[in-house]
Scaffold this motif. Sequence first.
Motif, PDB file in Angstrom:
ATOM      1  N   ASN A 483       3.478  -1.473  -8.126  1.00 23.81           N
ATOM      2  CA  ASN A 483       2.814  -1.324  -9.419  1.00 23.81           C
ATOM      3  C   ASN A 483       1.424  -0.701  -9.286  1.00 23.81           C
ATOM      4  N   THR A 484       0.773  -0.902  -8.156  1.00 24.48           N
ATOM      5  CA  THR A 484      -0.553  -0.319  -7.947  1.00 24.48           C
ATOM      6  C   THR A 484      -0.458   1.139  -7.544  1.00 24.48           C
ATOM      7  N   VAL A 485       0.424   1.457  -6.589  1.00 23.30           N
ATOM      8  CA  VAL A 485       0.527   2.820  -6.080  1.00 23.30           C
ATOM      9  C   VAL A 485       0.972   3.783  -7.177  1.00 23.30           C
ATOM     10  N   PHE A 486       1.996   3.409  -7.939  1.00 24.20           N
ATOM     11  CA  PHE A 486       2.547   4.336  -8.924  1.00 24.20           C
ATOM     12  C   PHE A 486       1.800   4.295 -10.255  1.00 24.20           C
ATOM     13  N   ALA A 487       0.787   3.452 -10.372  1.00 23.30           N
ATOM     14  CA  ALA A 487      -0.093   3.482 -11.544  1.00 23.30           C
ATOM     15  C   ALA A 487      -1.290   4.389 -11.315  1.00 23.30           C
ATOM     16  N   SER A 488      -1.386   4.986 -10.129  1.00 27.60           N
ATOM     17  CA  SER A 488      -2.499   5.867  -9.790  1.00 27.60           C
ATOM     18  C   SER A 488      -2.051   7.322  -9.824  1.00 27.60           C
ATOM     19  N   GLY A 489      -2.600   8.102 -10.741  1.00 33.65           N
ATOM     20  CA  GLY A 489      -2.233   9.503 -10.861  1.00 33.65           C
ATOM     21  C   GLY A 489      -2.527  10.332  -9.626  1.00 33.65           C
ATOM     22  N   PRO A 490      -3.750  10.267  -9.067  1.00 32.82           N
ATOM     23  CA  PRO A 490      -4.028  11.056  -7.866  1.00 32.82           C
ATOM     24  C   PRO A 490      -3.124  10.710  -6.691  1.00 32.82           C
ATOM     25  N   THR A 491      -2.755   9.432  -6.562  1.00 22.53           N
ATOM     26  CA  THR A 491      -1.884   9.027  -5.461  1.00 22.53           C
ATOM     27  C   THR A 491      -0.496   9.644  -5.619  1.00 22.53           C
ATOM     28  N   VAL A 492       0.063   9.548  -6.811  1.00 25.32           N
ATOM     29  CA  VAL A 492       1.383  10.135  -7.067  1.00 25.32           C
ATOM     30  C   VAL A 492       1.343  11.650  -6.858  1.00 25.32           C
ATOM     31  N   ALA A 493       0.317  12.303  -7.385  1.00 25.99           N
ATOM     32  CA  ALA A 493       0.224  13.766  -7.270  1.00 25.99           C
ATOM     33  C   ALA A 493       0.055  14.202  -5.823  1.00 25.99           C
ATOM     34  N   LEU A 494      -0.773  13.485  -5.055  1.00 30.04           N
ATOM     35  CA  LEU A 494      -1.013  13.879  -3.670  1.00 30.04           C
ATOM     36  C   LEU A 494       0.228  13.676  -2.805  1.00 30.04           C
ATOM     37  N   ILE A 495       0.904  12.555  -2.978  1.00 31.23           N
ATOM     38  CA  ILE A 495       2.123  12.302  -2.197  1.00 31.23           C
ATOM     39  C   ILE A 495       3.190  13.339  -2.525  1.00 31.23           C
ATOM     40  N   LEU A 496       3.425  13.568  -3.801  1.00 32.65           N
ATOM     41  CA  LEU A 496       4.478  14.485  -4.226  1.00 32.65           C
ATOM     42  C   LEU A 496       4.156  15.928  -3.820  1.00 32.65           C
ATOM     43  N   ALA A 497       2.922  16.367  -4.080  1.00 28.92           N
ATOM     44  CA  ALA A 497       2.562  17.751  -3.773  1.00 28.92           C
ATOM     45  C   ALA A 497       2.586  18.026  -2.276  1.00 28.92           C
ATOM     46  N   SER A 498       2.101  17.094  -1.467  1.00 33.33           N
ATOM     47  CA  SER A 498       2.074  17.314  -0.022  1.00 33.33           C
ATOM     48  C   SER A 498       3.480  17.327   0.568  1.00 33.33           C
ATOM     49  N   VAL A 499       4.373  16.497   0.034  1.00 36.48           N
ATOM     50  CA  VAL A 499       5.754  16.486   0.540  1.00 36.48           C
ATOM     51  C   VAL A 499       6.472  17.785   0.176  1.00 36.48           C
ATOM     52  N   VAL A 500       6.394  18.182  -1.083  1.00 40.61           N
ATOM     53  CA  VAL A 500       7.135  19.367  -1.530  1.00 40.61           C
ATOM     54  C   VAL A 500       6.545  20.632  -0.916  1.00 40.61           C
ATOM     55  N   ASP A 501       5.207  20.747  -0.877  1.00 44.77           N
ATOM     56  CA  ASP A 501       4.585  21.966  -0.359  1.00 44.77           C
ATOM     57  C   ASP A 501       4.866  22.160   1.129  1.00 44.77           C
ATOM     58  N   ASN A 502       5.046  21.068   1.869  1.00 49.77           N
ATOM     59  CA  ASN A 502       5.288  21.179   3.311  1.00 49.77           C
ATOM     60  C   ASN A 502       6.765  21.146   3.677  1.00 49.77           C
ATOM     61  N   THR A 503       7.644  21.132   2.682  1.00 50.48           N
ATOM     62  CA  THR A 503       9.085  21.146   2.970  1.00 50.48           C
ATOM     63  C   THR A 503       9.823  22.264   2.234  1.00 50.48           C
TER      64      THR A 503
END
Length: 552
Positions: A483-503
């Motif tokens: 509930n804490t991790v996915f309530a944070s916009g920068p955290t979701v954006a950074l995880i998603l963008a770094s995974v997709v951009d590097n794969t």
Amino acid sequence: MGETNEPPPPPMMPMQAMMVPPVGAGAIHPPHEQFHHLNYCVHSNPSWVQVAALAFLHYLVMLGSTVMLASVIVPAMGGNAGDKARVIQSFLFMSGINTLLQTLIGTRLPTVMNASFAFVVPVLSIAREVKSNDLLNNQERFKHTMRTAQGALIVASILNMILGFSTIWGAYAKKFSPVIMTPVVCVVGLGLFQLGFPQVGKCVEIGLPMLILAVIVQQYVPNYFSYIHQRVTFLFERYSLLLCIGIVWAFAAILTAAGAYDHVSLKTQQHCRTDKSFLMSSAPWIKIPLPFQWGPPIFTAGHSFGMMGAVLVAAFESTGAHFATARLAGATPPPAHVLSRSVGLQGVGMFLEGIFSCPAGSSVSVENIGLLGLTKVGSRRVIQISTGFMIFFSIFGKFGAFFASIPLPIFAAIYCILFGIVAAVGVSFMQFANQNSMRNICIIGLSLFLGISIPQYFNEYTSSADGRGPARTNAGWFNDIINTVFASGPTVALILASVVDNTLEFRGYESDRGLSWFQPFLRRHKGYSDPRNEEFYSFPIRVHDFIPSRFL
């Protein structure tokens, strides 16, 4: 008539065709690593009078979110107005200490460290569990919740120390690119929209005039007076927010004294009146925040694991905020090893916050980043002097409570401008990548949208479900992390963008991703790194003589 051998005259080009520019022609703006309108960058300093005035403004800006956070968690913990005042004092004291540490031996960027809303979920989870004990009165419940939150924060802070000082975070940061930073920095500003106009609307007759006045005085008035006198433009550009705060605060005091809020709801009174915070009457004249002032910490495994989610979120949010600060302070993007030591030092700061009776840890204050751009002053010295105001007003409680009694809609109106500046800075990172690449557009669009949409779902669910998030397993600590991790916009954006951009099509697209520009700043080895990094991020003393470089 005889024929002539003269060549025929060249055909006349129509005048209209000569005046029309080629199709698609227009102004072309090449990429710029630094903003050209900054008056002072990281290591350049204005006069001491300007430094003091701007430092006080930075203190006022960060004070609003500190009061907002304390207003959310302290009543839920069972605390009264006196407890709220003491929690604010502890937050301010540790913000001063942590900000000084970061500007001296952390990132060395002009960032203010402030209590983070990422810790609301685990703190409220602890408060709900303690509240289930009917044998405790409110004061005992507050102390028990505070001690439990302190213990959880002390243990959880070790996670950031490990991630930072082991250079794990630096290895992760080396995978960043402009395609990743664009949505992350955007969401750093946009993800805090709930602290903007929704808070202004709670007292629109104060918040809306503040918003309109700040835009006019800060943006339009300096441009108008630039034709009259440059000195007037300078004064309005630097200190207009102080003027606006004073005017609207006085207006709110007049409405309060005139009885405009005598017959309205209690909720409206709390947001509009200047005498409803009870901070002035409950704050002590002089009190130094001491370690464990509410008793020794209580250590529980479940709550410590739950708090780790907030600690991790603070690292993600601060990482994106550092890139925005570097842009607005005229510095190069922070290298990976600087981000790593910053996260490790952030863990040390949270450890100290747990000792000095803070129920929540800290992260970079986004509103102060926006203030760097608004005033066009990115001086490190200004932020370091602002720590003096934080520590002073945390010790002399009555003086600090006087400024903390400013109605929150005034702060919220300022945040509408400052958060917007930070979000717009994120857009500027895209100039270093291929803006016409559909690959990049898809990654940025997906990360930006989900970075706002997923936290909105979690926050709406939590608001409508008695403070409990969507994750509802039998393991409370796991629920708090999710509930804490996915309530944070920068955290979701950074995880998603770094995974997709590097794969996704990452090989052969280095130029499109902007890595040719970005990577030299992130690296540290000679011959591969940009030599300008040392200008902004080197230590003030030769610490390499005492500490091995692999730990820095």
